[in-house]
Design a protein around this motif. Structure first.
Motif, mmCIF file in Angstrom:
data_model
loop_
_atom_site.group_PDB
_atom_site.id
_atom_site.type_symbol
_atom_site.label_atom_id
_atom_site.label_comp_id
_atom_site.label_asym_id
_atom_site.label_seq_id
_atom_site.Cartn_x
_atom_site.Cartn_y
_atom_site.Cartn_z
ATOM 1 N N SER A 1 1.952 4.204 -6.954
ATOM 2 C CA SER A 1 1.503 2.498 -7.349
ATOM 3 C C SER A 1 2.068 2.917 -8.575
ATOM 4 N N GLY B 1 -7.404 5.398 -10.826
ATOM 5 C CA GLY B 1 -8.854 5.157 -10.779
ATOM 6 C C GLY B 1 -8.720 3.814 -11.348
ATOM 7 N N ASP B 2 -8.225 3.259 -12.349
ATOM 8 C CA ASP B 2 -8.211 1.456 -12.779
ATOM 9 C C ASP B 2 -7.737 0.827 -11.696
ATOM 10 N N SER B 3 -6.606 1.929 -10.811
ATOM 11 C CA SER B 3 -6.068 0.727 -9.960
ATOM 12 C C SER B 3 -6.092 0.477 -8.338
ATOM 13 N N CYS B 4 -7.167 1.659 -7.912
ATOM 14 C CA CYS B 4 -6.744 1.822 -6.540
ATOM 15 C C CYS B 4 -7.772 1.103 -5.885
ATOM 16 N N ALA B 5 -8.251 0.296 -6.779
ATOM 17 C CA ALA B 5 -9.091 -0.660 -5.741
ATOM 18 C C ALA B 5 -7.809 -1.655 -5.094
ATOM 19 N N ASP B 6 -6.881 -1.943 -6.169
ATOM 20 C CA ASP B 6 -5.685 -3.341 -6.383
ATOM 21 C C ASP B 6 -4.752 -2.521 -5.088
ATOM 22 N N TRP B 7 -4.803 -1.378 -4.581
ATOM 23 C CA TRP B 7 -3.888 -0.674 -4.231
ATOM 24 C C TRP B 7 -2.150 -1.343 -3.350
ATOM 25 N N ASP B 8 -2.426 -2.398 -2.848
ATOM 26 C CA ASP B 8 -1.545 -3.058 -2.366
ATOM 27 C C ASP B 8 -0.303 -3.680 -2.837
ATOM 28 N N CYS C 1 -2.420 6.442 -7.535
ATOM 29 C CA CYS C 1 -4.061 6.966 -5.886
ATOM 30 C C CYS C 1 -3.265 8.067 -5.156
ATOM 31 N N ASP D 1 -8.026 5.541 4.470
ATOM 32 C CA ASP D 1 -7.370 4.483 3.786
ATOM 33 C C ASP D 1 -5.478 4.452 4.527
#
Ligand code: FEO
Length: 388
Positions: A168, A173-180, A219, A225
């Motif tokens: 991705s 860390g910064d971006s993992c919540a918006d992985w999709d 990530c 997940d």
């Protein structure tokens, strides 16, 4: 640096300076080049990093290793974002054995002018390497994203090292919540063309229990997940849309084509449809492409320009077809003051793709919306709102 497990550590680096990944993808949130160390009787390093970060990576490695030295450097993928620091690694750790396949060593020779196969270990698909309590199995994954790519499965902790797959954009860390979102733009942009090969490797993985997936970018994917990540990868690889709805992608010079696009959006919403509208000139092109793969229907709205398709719309269609865009319904809005002709040319460009259906209604705007073109927009909205 962060621990994946007690014995597996990511010693990779964050690249927040890069402007264009692969020379074309904007990455305002940066990108990571992940590299993993596996501690055991033998110590393995999985892949190097981009050459600009070799020193930082080797520092990370030295801090992690303490007074030990690596026994192996496994090269899962030769693209220079991962192989760029191999030479610096070999200069520092000359006794470490490079592990790759036959294609790996040919490509490394091309890049570095060194035949690393001479003192290296050439592996075949399914070969194993025991480190002590950890055991690695090499799983070839050709064209995900280059022909030499191989994944590595560690069986004692059930960890899959997946090269570019499941990677991705963004600094982890910064971006993992918006992985999709960050994984979709990465996948569709970089690997989207190779859906058949991705499906093949996903089938190979079906027999493996996984507790964690460790890609070379972004990530790590935790056990909880993984079912979602694999399911969405299957969808992307088979070109199935994620959303039943319409992406309207427009390019507009004086705002009239934009107005037509927005009216179509309103009409579709009134009929209960999911709609997203993107500006092909101002929005990130790779996000527009990723969104086209996300929705089940696509309407391209373009001004006629130089007797053809407006450049941003033309490039958008090229970027879709070169990524095997398929299994979608397509509609067109064309605009022109004296000769609106680009809808036909857009349809011709989509002829390079397969499994597309086209809406019967083509909206023709002459300069600005009028009663006739507004009615056409309503007809197109009706057509796109029927389930067929
Ligand atoms: Fe991250 Fe295909 O290189």
């Amino acid at each position: 640096m962060n621990n994946v497990t007690e014995d597996i550590i990511n010693v990779g680096v964050d690249d927040r300076k890069i402007d264009l990944f692969e020379g074309m993808y904007r990455v305002p949130d940066g990108i990571t080049y992940n590299s993993y160390v596996i501690y055991d009787d033998k110590i393995v390093v999985m892949d190097s990093v981009d050459a600009h970060f070799g020193e930082e990576w080797l520092d990370n490695l030295a801090k992690t290793l303490g007074d030990r030295e690596p026994d192996y450097l496994i090269v899962q993928h030769v693209e220079p974002d991962h192989s760029g620091s191999i030479k610096a690694f070999k200069d520092k750790y000359p006794r470490a054995v490079l592990v790759g396949n036959q294609k790996t060593f040919v490509m490394l020779g091309e890049y570095f002018g060194v035949d690393y196969a001479v003192n290296g270990m050439t592996v075949k698909n399914g070969d194993k390497l025991s480190l002590g309590k950890h055991e690695l199995t090499f799983l070839f994954a050709p064209m995900v994203h280059w022909p030499e790519v191989m994944f590595t499965y560690e069986s004692s902790e059930r960890v899959l090292f997946s090269a570019d797959a499941f990677g991705s954009f963004g600094v982890a860390g910064d971006s993992c919540a918006d992985w999709d979102d960050v994984a979709r733009r990465y996948y569709i942009g970089i690997v989207g063309k190779f859906g058949v090969q991705v499906q093949s490797v996903l089938n190979k993985l079906a027999g493996y229990e996984l507790s964690c997936i460790c890609p070379l970018h972004g990530c790590a994917i935790a056990e909880t997940d993984i079912p979602h990540a694999v399911e969405i990868y299957r969808r992307w690889a088979s070109y199935e849309p994620e959303i039943e709805g319409t992406l309207i992608a427009y390019s507009s010079v004086y705002g009239h084509t934009k107005e037509a696009a927005e009216l179509l959006g309103d009409e579709l919403k009134q009929r209960g449809g999911a709609v997203k509208i993107v500006d092909l000139v101002r929005d990130d092109w790779s996000e527009c492409v990723a969104q086209a793969f996300r929705y089940s229907k696509l309407v391209v709205a373009s001004t006629t320009y130089n007797g053809g398709i407006f450049p941003a719309a033309r490039e958008f269609i090229d970027r879709l077809t070169e990524r095997n865009f398929r299994r979608r319904k397509i509609g067109f809005i064309e605009n022109g003051t004296w000769a609106p002709v680009c809808a036909k040319q857009m349809a011709e460009k989509f002829a390079l793709a397969v499994d597309l259906t086209f809406a019967n209604t083509v909206v023709k705007v002459r300069s600005a919306l009028n009663e006739e073109s507004i009615n056409q927009i309503r007809e197109l909205a009706n057509e796109l709102s029927t389930h067929n």
